[in-house]
Write a protein that holds these residues in place. Structure first.
Motif, mmCIF file in Angstrom:
data_model
loop_
_atom_site.group_PDB
_atom_site.id
_atom_site.type_symbol
_atom_site.label_atom_id
_atom_site.label_comp_id
_atom_site.label_asym_id
_atom_site.label_seq_id
_atom_site.Cartn_x
_atom_site.Cartn_y
_atom_site.Cartn_z
ATOM 1 N N TYR A 196 -10.974 -2.206 4.426
ATOM 2 C CA TYR A 196 -10.837 -1.151 3.420
ATOM 3 C C TYR A 196 -12.149 -0.440 3.081
ATOM 4 O O TYR A 196 -12.205 0.344 2.124
ATOM 5 N N TYR B 223 -8.028 -4.422 -2.085
ATOM 6 C CA TYR B 223 -7.344 -3.120 -2.114
ATOM 7 C C TYR B 223 -7.288 -2.539 -3.526
ATOM 8 O O TYR B 223 -7.596 -1.360 -3.739
ATOM 9 N N ASP C 248 0.831 -1.205 0.000
ATOM 10 C CA ASP C 248 0.000 0.000 0.000
ATOM 11 C C ASP C 248 0.865 1.255 0.000
ATOM 12 O O ASP C 248 0.634 2.191 -0.773
#
Length: 462
Positions: free
Chosen positions: A433, A371, A285
């Motif tokens: 998320y 993600y 990330d």
């Protein structure tokens, strides 16, 4: 919508010149953490999980420093548009005072009570004992990092992003070399494992601080004015408090939310596996969003300077949409790259390097899929909140838009799916998320209101 992308000649070249050094700087800063994670991960999954747990409170210090930098950007970028160097020195002085006090207080707490702090993150006693020495040493490093980060942020807001890129490049190279020596006992150094990684980080931060100090003393572009730095004045304190405090609160609560998320995973049945997977995904990330944050930083400087120069609100609004569309398209491109990297690089090559269990590998892959689906929204939100809204001084609404989905949606969903329902892994990952689904509509509503466009500067006190 895409007509906003038509800009004057040279605009995208200027955007690229501002964003690229910021992207490289963010990449280098992120690499510092990844180097620790990667090298410690080679020692074993328990060592990796211990560093993950230890980095949860450390991350809180990082986001507080980032909050100070963001608050400083709001003021400095607009003062730079007015070429008010006295006000820039005053703002920098106040930010350094605040950064030193906060970093020193938190470093003291981590040094004196490392076991108690780690027990808030995980109840795994083995991980606590392994992570405590690391936590004690790394906390001290952020006292030096607070000062260097504030100065680098000031230069970045004044259209000199290359300084941070160079300073943090030197820091990363030193940290990597010392990690190799002190973790594994190379070149005659003792093999200190996790503790060696902490000593390497502290040494790199001290050298980073010294480089910045020498540069600041020699810089003529924005010369240091010690009288203004050491006595920024009440007007500066009020201005900084008004616009930086909500940002600092925002980043602190966001970091705390991320820490709580780590704690939720640390209390699952398979906590070591989940923490290891979350650590790896966290580093992916960070590497993915360095471009997003670099573009957001350039957005803040461009819009802040335009507002400081007195540009018409309609032009500022059109400019903001242009930058946000670019950010969304950047997110789409990054998501496509991740979709290719997952089966071709991550699963066959990256994950095995960390000696992950089958469950940890499955968790890491599932986190990555969820993600990347939400990444374009995340990229848009980063530029909107940290770049557009904050550049116009709309810090309170930016804080509400950033924190409400995290604390009212993501944290409860993660706790419910992971700890209460013990839901299937994809639902747990979606809960983690889920904030990204809520932020974009709220952000667009505020953007269209144009209430975020404000000149936050004042005349410097004599």
């Amino acid at each position: 919508m895409f007509h906003y992308l038509r800009r004057e000649p040279g605009f995208y070249r200027r955007l690229f010149r501002l964003a690229l050094p910021l992207i490289i700087q963010n990449l280098i800063t992120t690499s510092l953490g990844f180097v620790d994670t990667f090298m410690v991960g080679l020692l074993g999954s328990n060592e990796l999980s211990a560093v993950t747990a230890a980095n949860a409170p450390i991350y809180l210090i990082q986001v507080i420093i980032f909050g100070l930098m963001s608050g400083l950007t709001i003021l400095v970028s607009q003062y730079w548009g007015k070429q008010d160097l006295d006000a820039i020195n005053r703002c920098m002085g106040f930010a350094m005072y605040a950064g030193l006090v906060i970093a020193a207080a938190m470093a003291a707490a981590l040094f004196l009570f490392p076991h108690q702090v780690l027990l808030l993150v995980t109840d795994n006693r083995t991980l606590v004992e392994m992570g405590a020495p690391y936590l004690r040493i790394v906390g001290i490093s952020y006292i030096f990092n607070a000062v260097s980060s504030v100065y680098v942020s000031m230069q970045r807001s004044a259209e000199n992003p290359a300084l941070g890129m160079k300073v943090f490049a030197a820091s990363m190279l030193l940290n990597t070399f010392l990690n190799y020596c002190l973790i594994f006992g190379k070149f005659g150094a003792p093999a200190l494992g996790i503790t060696g990684a902490a000593i390497a980080t502290l040494t790199a931060r001290i050298v980073e601080f010294l480089i910045v100090l020498v540069y600041a003393l020699l810089c003529r572009r924005i010369p240091l004015r010690p009288r203004l730095l050491l006595r920024p004045g009440r007007d500066t304190a009020r201005s900084f408090t008004k616009y930086a405090t909500p940002v600092l609160f925002n980043e602190t609560m966001w970091g705390l939310g991320t820490t709580v998320m780590t704690s939720i995973l640390g209390h699952m049945t398979d906590s070591a596996d989940m923490l290891a997977a979350y650590t790896i995904m966290g580093n992916i990330d960070k590497f993915t969003t360095v471009s997003c944050f670099g573009l957001a930083g350039a957005t803040a400087v461009i819009l802040g300077k335009a507002i400081g120069e007195g540009t018409d609100k309609d032009r500022v609004y059109d400019l903001s949409w242009c930058l946000l569309i670019v950010s969304f398209l950047l997110g789409l491109g990054l998501a496509a790259a991740l979709a290719l990297a997952l089966p071709l690089v991550f699963i066959p090559y990256l994950y095995p390097l960390f000696s992950l269990s089958p469950l940890a590998t499955e968790a890491a892959a599932t986190l990555c899929v969820v993600y990347l689906i939400l990444l374009p929204l995340k990229s848009f939100d980063i530029s909107n909140i940290t770049g557009v809204l904050r550049s116009g001084g709309d810090v309170r609404m930016a804080t509400i838009i950033d924190l409400t989905p995290l604390w009212c949606v993501a944290v409860p969903m993660a706790a419910l799916t992971a700890l209460v329902l013990e839901a299937p892994l994809p639902l747990v990952c979606l809960g983690i998320y889920s904030e990204n689904i809520c932020k974009m509509p709220l952000g667009v509503l505020r953007l269209r209101s144009r209430k975020w466009i404000n000149d936050v500067t004042r005349r410097s006190a004599s």
